[in-house]
Design a protein around this motif. Structure first.
Motif, PDB file in Angstrom:
ATOM      1  N   GLY A  47      40.033  64.119  -2.966  1.00  0.00           N
ATOM      2  CA  GLY A  47      41.182  63.947  -3.860  1.00  0.00           C
ATOM      3  C   GLY A  47      42.494  64.013  -3.106  1.00  0.00           C
ATOM      4  O   GLY A  47      43.414  63.221  -3.364  1.00  0.00           O
ATOM      5  N   PHE A  48      42.606  64.928  -2.164  1.00  0.00           N
ATOM      6  CA  PHE A  48      43.808  65.009  -1.320  1.00  0.00           C
ATOM      7  C   PHE A  48      43.947  63.750  -0.462  1.00  0.00           C
ATOM      8  O   PHE A  48      45.045  63.214  -0.307  1.00  0.00           O
ATOM      9  CB  PHE A  48      43.763  66.253  -0.423  1.00  0.00           C
ATOM     10  CG  PHE A  48      44.242  67.505  -1.098  1.00  0.00           C
ATOM     11  CD1 PHE A  48      45.590  67.827  -1.106  1.00  0.00           C
ATOM     12  CD2 PHE A  48      43.343  68.372  -1.701  1.00  0.00           C
ATOM     13  CE1 PHE A  48      46.042  68.991  -1.721  1.00  0.00           C
ATOM     14  CE2 PHE A  48      43.784  69.540  -2.318  1.00  0.00           C
ATOM     15  CZ  PHE A  48      45.133  69.847  -2.320  1.00  0.00           C
ATOM     16  N   THR A  49      42.824  63.285   0.089  1.00  0.00           N
ATOM     17  CA  THR A  49      42.836  62.100   0.942  1.00  0.00           C
ATOM     18  C   THR A  49      43.369  60.885   0.184  1.00  0.00           C
ATOM     19  O   THR A  49      44.148  60.097   0.729  1.00  0.00           O
ATOM     20  CB  THR A  49      41.420  61.825   1.491  1.00  0.00           C
ATOM     21  OG1 THR A  49      40.992  62.971   2.235  1.00  0.00           O
ATOM     22  CG2 THR A  49      41.398  60.598   2.385  1.00  0.00           C
ATOM     23  N   GLU A  50      42.972  60.759  -1.078  1.00  0.00           N
ATOM     24  CA  GLU A  50      43.474  59.653  -1.910  1.00  0.00           C
ATOM     25  C   GLU A  50      44.998  59.686  -2.042  1.00  0.00           C
ATOM     26  O   GLU A  50      45.636  58.653  -2.235  1.00  0.00           O
ATOM     27  CB  GLU A  50      42.841  59.696  -3.301  1.00  0.00           C
ATOM     28  CG  GLU A  50      41.379  59.310  -3.320  1.00  0.00           C
ATOM     29  CD  GLU A  50      40.753  59.496  -4.699  1.00  0.00           C
ATOM     30  OE1 GLU A  50      41.495  59.655  -5.700  1.00  0.00           O
ATOM     31  OE2 GLU A  50      39.515  59.473  -4.770  1.00  0.00           O
ATOM     32  N   LEU A  51      45.584  60.871  -1.941  1.00  0.00           N
ATOM     33  CA  LEU A  51      47.038  61.028  -2.033  1.00  0.00           C
ATOM     34  C   LEU A  51      47.727  60.957  -0.668  1.00  0.00           C
ATOM     35  O   LEU A  51      48.936  61.157  -0.564  1.00  0.00           O
ATOM     36  CB  LEU A  51      47.367  62.376  -2.689  1.00  0.00           C
ATOM     37  CG  LEU A  51      46.859  62.579  -4.109  1.00  0.00           C
ATOM     38  CD1 LEU A  51      47.087  64.017  -4.561  1.00  0.00           C
ATOM     39  CD2 LEU A  51      47.530  61.599  -5.059  1.00  0.00           C
ATOM     40  N   GLY A  52      46.911  60.712   0.380  1.00  0.00           N
ATOM     41  CA  GLY A  52      47.466  60.661   1.734  1.00  0.00           C
ATOM     42  C   GLY A  52      47.760  62.032   2.316  1.00  0.00           C
ATOM     43  O   GLY A  52      48.575  62.164   3.235  1.00  0.00           O
ATOM     44  N   LEU A  53      47.104  63.066   1.782  1.00  0.00           N
ATOM     45  CA  LEU A  53      47.342  64.436   2.216  1.00  0.00           C
ATOM     46  C   LEU A  53      46.094  65.037   2.866  1.00  0.00           C
ATOM     47  O   LEU A  53      44.971  64.648   2.543  1.00  0.00           O
ATOM     48  CB  LEU A  53      47.740  65.307   1.025  1.00  0.00           C
ATOM     49  CG  LEU A  53      48.999  64.884   0.263  1.00  0.00           C
ATOM     50  CD1 LEU A  53      49.130  65.682  -1.022  1.00  0.00           C
ATOM     51  CD2 LEU A  53      50.224  65.048   1.136  1.00  0.00           C
ATOM     52  N   THR A 185      49.284  68.579   4.852  1.00  0.00           N
ATOM     53  CA  THR A 185      50.069  67.764   5.771  1.00  0.00           C
ATOM     54  C   THR A 185      49.984  66.304   5.352  1.00  0.00           C
ATOM     55  O   THR A 185      49.049  65.906   4.633  1.00  0.00           O
ATOM     56  CB  THR A 185      49.574  67.898   7.227  1.00  0.00           C
ATOM     57  OG1 THR A 185      48.230  67.405   7.309  1.00  0.00           O
ATOM     58  CG2 THR A 185      49.616  69.347   7.700  1.00  0.00           C
ATOM     59  N   ARG A 186      50.935  65.535   5.778  1.00  0.00           N
ATOM     60  CA  ARG A 186      50.933  64.087   5.570  1.00  0.00           C
ATOM     61  C   ARG A 186      51.363  63.446   6.874  1.00  0.00           C
ATOM     62  O   ARG A 186      52.368  63.838   7.461  1.00  0.00           O
ATOM     63  CB  ARG A 186      51.887  63.699   4.448  1.00  0.00           C
ATOM     64  CG  ARG A 186      51.963  62.173   4.269  1.00  0.00           C
ATOM     65  CD  ARG A 186      52.877  61.766   3.138  1.00  0.00           C
ATOM     66  NE  ARG A 186      52.110  61.885   1.902  1.00  0.00           N
ATOM     67  CZ  ARG A 186      52.626  62.297   0.760  1.00  0.00           C
ATOM     68  NH1 ARG A 186      53.886  62.623   0.664  1.00  0.00           N
ATOM     69  NH2 ARG A 186      51.880  62.375  -0.310  1.00  0.00           N
ATOM     70  N   ASP A 187      50.586  62.510   7.367  1.00  0.00           N
ATOM     71  CA  ASP A 187      50.903  61.813   8.617  1.00  0.00           C
ATOM     72  C   ASP A 187      51.139  62.804   9.757  1.00  0.00           C
ATOM     73  O   ASP A 187      52.075  62.656  10.541  1.00  0.00           O
ATOM     74  CB  ASP A 187      52.135  60.911   8.432  1.00  0.00           C
ATOM     75  CG  ASP A 187      51.904  59.860   7.367  1.00  0.00           C
ATOM     76  OD1 ASP A 187      50.758  59.382   7.219  1.00  0.00           O
ATOM     77  OD2 ASP A 187      52.886  59.534   6.651  1.00  0.00           O
ATOM     78  N   GLY A 188      50.300  63.802   9.833  1.00  0.00           N
ATOM     79  CA  GLY A 188      50.385  64.789  10.912  1.00  0.00           C
ATOM     80  C   GLY A 188      51.404  65.856  10.662  1.00  0.00           C
ATOM     81  O   GLY A 188      51.632  66.700  11.475  1.00  0.00           O
TER      82      GLY A 188
END
Length: 188
Positions: A47-53, A185-188
């Motif tokens: 679920g987090f991955t779907e949000l880019g997190l 985190t998002r994008d590192g």
């Protein structure tokens, strides 16, 4: 009904010819059990991955370390066991003389299998200690936390000690806890 997750397999350097692996629980058809903690966590991470997190967790445990006594342990009377050390001060330098070797070996063992322990120190009460693992991705952090608790118990047992993570050892003593420090985190 357990399928090893080979990505979790590690050689335990302190135990000759022994490897450890964490398994996922499956049903009769081989499907992951929905209520299995690793399955639940994988769903949350997705679920987090779907949000880019990316969820990042750091587990911290408090426990009492006591001198083992088989008769007392058979009765389940942990509160009667003698604590490792007698000093009552939290974060005391004096406390480390009583536990430095134990905590040092624990940190070294965890480091040898890729589980960095960020801190290990005395807490408020005789035999009361805390250790915290470094933050890492959620699944690896959860797997590492389970291993750290078990391997700390094992190390204590090797030394004639018992580690208990029970919430309240004695009514007059500090209570033990477990904390999960969480961030994303998002994008590192």
């Amino acid at each position: 009904f357990a399928v090893p997750d080979e990505s979790t397999r590690v050689q335990l350097p302190w135990r000759r010819a022994t490897e450890a692996v964490i398994a996922d629980m499956v049903d009769d058809d081989g499907a992951l059990l929905e209520e299995s903690p690793r399955t639940v966590l994988a769903r949350v991470v997705a679920g987090f991955t779907e949000l880019g997190l990316v969820p990042v967790l750091g587990f911290e445990y408090e426990c009492y370390v006591l001198h083992a006594d088989d008769d007392v342990l058979r009765r389940g009377d942990y509160a009667s066991l003698r604590a490792l050390g007698r000093v009552d001060n939290a974060y005391s330098i004096g406390r480390h003389t009583e536990s430095a070797d134990l905590l040092g070996e624990f940190i070294d063992r965890m480091d040898s299998i890729g589980i960095p322990v960020e801190a290990a120190h005395s807490e408020l009460g005789p035999g009361f200690f805390e250790f915290a693992m470094s933050p890492m991705d959620a699944m690896r952090a959860a797997d590492s936390a389970v291993r750290a608790r078990q391997y700390f118990r094992d190390l204590c047992a090797e030394r004639g000690l018992v580690a208990t993570f029970m919430a309240k050892l004695r009514i007059e003593a500090s209570g033990s806890g477990g904390h999960v420090h969480q961030s994303v985190t998002r994008d590192g």
